[in-house]
Write an enzyme that holds these catalytic residues in place. Structure first.
Site, PDB file in Angstrom:
ATOM      1  N   ILE A  12     -42.259  33.175  12.448  1.00  0.00           N
ATOM      2  CA  ILE A  12     -41.651  32.836  13.752  1.00  0.00           C
ATOM      3  C   ILE A  12     -42.746  32.577  14.785  1.00  0.00           C
ATOM      4  O   ILE A  12     -42.683  31.608  15.548  1.00  0.00           O
ATOM      5  CB  ILE A  12     -40.697  33.953  14.232  1.00  0.00           C
ATOM      6  CG1 ILE A  12     -39.576  34.173  13.216  1.00  0.00           C
ATOM      7  CG2 ILE A  12     -40.100  33.603  15.605  1.00  0.00           C
ATOM      8  CD1 ILE A  12     -38.653  35.356  13.520  1.00  0.00           C
ATOM      9  N   LEU A  76     -44.368  39.927  18.938  1.00  0.00           N
ATOM     10  CA  LEU A  76     -43.674  39.673  17.663  1.00  0.00           C
ATOM     11  C   LEU A  76     -44.296  40.435  16.497  1.00  0.00           C
ATOM     12  O   LEU A  76     -43.720  40.444  15.408  1.00  0.00           O
ATOM     13  CB  LEU A  76     -43.711  38.168  17.322  1.00  0.00           C
ATOM     14  CG  LEU A  76     -42.598  37.281  17.895  1.00  0.00           C
ATOM     15  CD1 LEU A  76     -42.636  37.243  19.411  1.00  0.00           C
ATOM     16  CD2 LEU A  76     -42.705  35.869  17.335  1.00  0.00           C
ATOM     17  N   TYR A 149     -37.135  51.410   9.323  1.00  0.00           N
ATOM     18  CA  TYR A 149     -37.461  50.172  10.048  1.00  0.00           C
ATOM     19  C   TYR A 149     -36.457  49.965  11.192  1.00  0.00           C
ATOM     20  O   TYR A 149     -36.853  49.689  12.334  1.00  0.00           O
ATOM     21  CB  TYR A 149     -37.430  48.984   9.081  1.00  0.00           C
ATOM     22  CG  TYR A 149     -37.804  47.690   9.742  1.00  0.00           C
ATOM     23  CD1 TYR A 149     -39.138  47.358   9.937  1.00  0.00           C
ATOM     24  CD2 TYR A 149     -36.826  46.817  10.200  1.00  0.00           C
ATOM     25  CE1 TYR A 149     -39.485  46.174  10.567  1.00  0.00           C
ATOM     26  CE2 TYR A 149     -37.169  45.634  10.835  1.00  0.00           C
ATOM     27  CZ  TYR A 149     -38.501  45.312  11.010  1.00  0.00           C
ATOM     28  OH  TYR A 149     -38.843  44.153  11.639  1.00  0.00           O
TER      29      TYR A 149
END
Ligand code: UDP
Length: 320
Positions: A12, A76, A149
């Site tokens: 991304i 990110l 996570y």
């Protein structure tokens, strides 16, 4: 604008950096290349508005320099892919917890706006209908690494929202729903690049479980668009937004679609989760976003539908 992008060599990030450069910004990226790849950004290295720092967001000294030198941060950097997370739970947690703490601490000291890329994983297994941002989150046992996570991404969001409320730091949180597109690697488990590779190579297309689980897939170009527009909209500050497509598809139907669009003669085979991952694994049965919040604020809806994105990814895969 001088922009710091953490995780800029990832799938991304490598799309976001191109868009930010095309809009005339200077972009510095930091990436430890754990799941990111140099090839994703190699063509940008001659660009005078682009700088690549190979390093970890856990390196406080380097982050101090980079945050000081920028006007805002897109954060990110994180472990990606269910397969990777299941195999490296500790690294994933440390990056998400300690790394994100460093990002927010420095952004607060130097008063830099932050976009936090979060994940639809935070919703956990509360999957009966499209998720709204304020819905309850249901996470499973701590013995199942996947929930670690989800937990750590939830922690990142708590941190972002607390910095916004208690320290007046401008932040925006985006929860990304199964983003896909060219340059996404099949190596960390993501279903679309895996199935496309299997189909093109005429290998069996692997459906995990019974394939009735539902996802919605979002084209990376649409996701990047939403991220930048949210970051540039003052009304988004201090808020969390789903970034995704509301078009649901079962994994079974996804496999059939990929087989059809590639013209493949591969068989579609069913693999039990215990074989695909291990015994300590749980999947989400249904994960689709309600996007009314981002739609109301930005009139955002994805431009590319599932069929168009599959065709684009298949073409990109074949031309490589
Ligand atoms: N999946 C699959 N075959 C694969 C890889 C993944 O059936 O080769 C399934 C996976 O179990 C999940 C869905 O596809 O139900 C999406 O998986 P992915 O890892 O891409 O993302 P997730 O939505 O689980 O984060």
């Amino acid at each position: 604008m001088r922009i710091l992008l953490t995780g800029g060599a990832g799938f991304i990030g490598s799309h976001l950096v191109r868009r930010l450069l095309a809009e005339g910004n200077q972009v510095a990226i930091i990436d430890d290349l754990s799941t990111g790849k140099r090839e994703n950004i190699i063509d940008l290295e001659g660009n005078e508005n682009f700088t690549f720092y190979e390093g970890s967001i856990l390196n406080y000294k380097l982050m101090l320099k980079l945050v000081t030198e920028c006007d805002c941060v897109y954060h990110l950097a994180a472990a990606v892919g269910v397969k990777y997370i299941v195999e490296h739970p500790l690294d994933s947690l440390i990056t998400n917890v300690r790394g994100t703490e460093i990002v927010f601490e420095l952004a607060h000291i130097f008063k830099k706006k932050v976009f936090l890329a979060s994940s639809s994983e935070v919703y956990g297994k509360n999957g009966t209908r499209p998720f709204k941002e304020n819905d309850d989150r249901i996470l499973g046992s701590v013995t199942i690494p996947r929930w670690g996570y989800a937990f750590s991404k939830g922690f990142d969001e708590f941190l972002a929202i607390s910095y916004a409320r208690e320290r007046s730091l401008p932040v925006v949180v985006g929860r990304l729903f199964n983003i896909c597109g060219p340059r996404q690697t099949p190596h960390y488990g993501m279903v679309i690049p895996r199935m496309i590779e299997q189909a093109v190579k005429q290998e069996p297309i692997t459906v995990y479980g019974d394939g009735s689980q539902v996802r919605s897939f979002t084209y990376v170009g649409d996701a990047v668009d939403a991220m930048i527009r949210l970051m540039n909209t003052p009304g988004a500050e201090g808020e969390i937004f789903n970034i995704g497509s509301p078009e649901p598809v079962s994994i079974n139907n996804l496999a059939k679609k990929i087989k059809e669009l590639t013209g493949s003669s591969s068989d579609i085979v069913f693999i039990p989760y215990t074989q695909a991952y291990n015994n300590d694994f749980e999947d989400m049965v249904y994960r689709v976003p309600d996007i009314s919040k981002i739609k109301d604020l930005l009139q955002f809806t994805p431009n590319i539908n599932l069929e168009e994105m599959l065709k684009a990814i298949i073409n990109a895969y074949r031309s490589n």
